[in-house]
Enzyme design. Sequence first.
Site, PDB file in Angstrom:
ATOM      1  N   ILE A  77       0.838  -1.205   0.000  1.00  0.00           N
ATOM      2  CA  ILE A  77       0.000   0.000   0.000  1.00  0.00           C
ATOM      3  C   ILE A  77       0.873   1.255   0.000  1.00  0.00           C
ATOM      4  CG2 ILE A  77      -1.879   1.246   1.138  1.00  0.00           C
ATOM      5  CD1 ILE A  77      -2.568  -1.565  -0.007  1.00  0.00           C
ATOM      6  N   CYS A  78       1.934   1.228   0.801  1.00  0.00           N
ATOM      7  CA  CYS A  78       2.845   2.372   0.862  1.00  0.00           C
ATOM      8  C   CYS A  78       3.478   2.643  -0.500  1.00  0.00           C
ATOM      9  CB  CYS A  78       3.940   2.126   1.896  1.00  0.00           C
ATOM     10  SG  CYS A  78       3.324   1.810   3.557  1.00  0.00           S
ATOM     11  N   THR A  79       3.794   1.582  -1.217  1.00  0.00           N
ATOM     12  CA  THR A  79       4.394   1.746  -2.548  1.00  0.00           C
ATOM     13  C   THR A  79       3.444   2.492  -3.473  1.00  0.00           C
ATOM     14  OG1 THR A  79       5.693  -0.288  -2.272  1.00  0.00           O
ATOM     15  CG2 THR A  79       5.378   0.506  -4.525  1.00  0.00           C
ATOM     16  N   LEU A 114       3.250   6.294  -2.238  1.00  0.00           N
ATOM     17  CA  LEU A 114       4.393   7.142  -2.554  1.00  0.00           C
ATOM     18  C   LEU A 114       4.525   7.359  -4.056  1.00  0.00           C
ATOM     19  CD1 LEU A 114       5.043   6.434   0.501  1.00  0.00           C
ATOM     20  CD2 LEU A 114       7.387   6.997  -0.124  1.00  0.00           C
TER      21      LEU A 114
END
Length: 221
Positions: free
Chosen positions: A50-52, A55
């Site tokens: 999810i962070c990928t 960002l």
Amino acid sequence: NNKEVKMTLRLGDECPDFTADSSQGEFNLYKYIGDGWLVLFSHPADFTPICTTELGTSAKMVPDFAKRNCKVAALSVDTTERHAGWIKDIEETMNCKVTYPIIADPERKVAGQYGMLAPNAPMTMKGKLTVRTVFIMDKNHKLRLNLTYPAATGRNFDEILRVLDALQLTDNQRVATPANWKQGDDVVILPSISNEDAKTKFPKGFKEVKPYLRFTPQPDK
């Protein structure tokens, strides 16, 4: 004490300055903000799905934020070495270029100060990983927006941009933005302004639904 700062950082408060290592070298909050605005957001961990996507999405939107005199910075409890490796993955998988700094906070100093840790939230290793916080700061270092999302829910960056538009508009015009407002939509005249004053302040005219509810075209459009 970190707990005390965490409890007292509210809208309108001055955001505490800090210096930390980042993917672009030493990062100082106030120096980085300069005379503009800042979106600072934390993510639970590097090399996570999810962070990928988050960002990568924010990297593509850097020009949109820049048009609004706003910079972007991210933070996690990982090291700069891990950030460097992960940035390559983000750029490859999301077809983007990460041009903003990712702050390294392995000792959780900034996370503690800013209330980014939530020990009772799921998927945070009992508070060892940060939750998905968003802070919008203005050029006076004042906290203007604070959002917190759980680890399993990716953020809506269009909403962050929308709120930034609303904050900047309402700072400069005597209006407020209604539900689901977006750039170019009608806005609401502040109740403190009389109809007489409204006629001169809002030459495009206004529609009175109730004495306290008056719509007018966005003044700066």
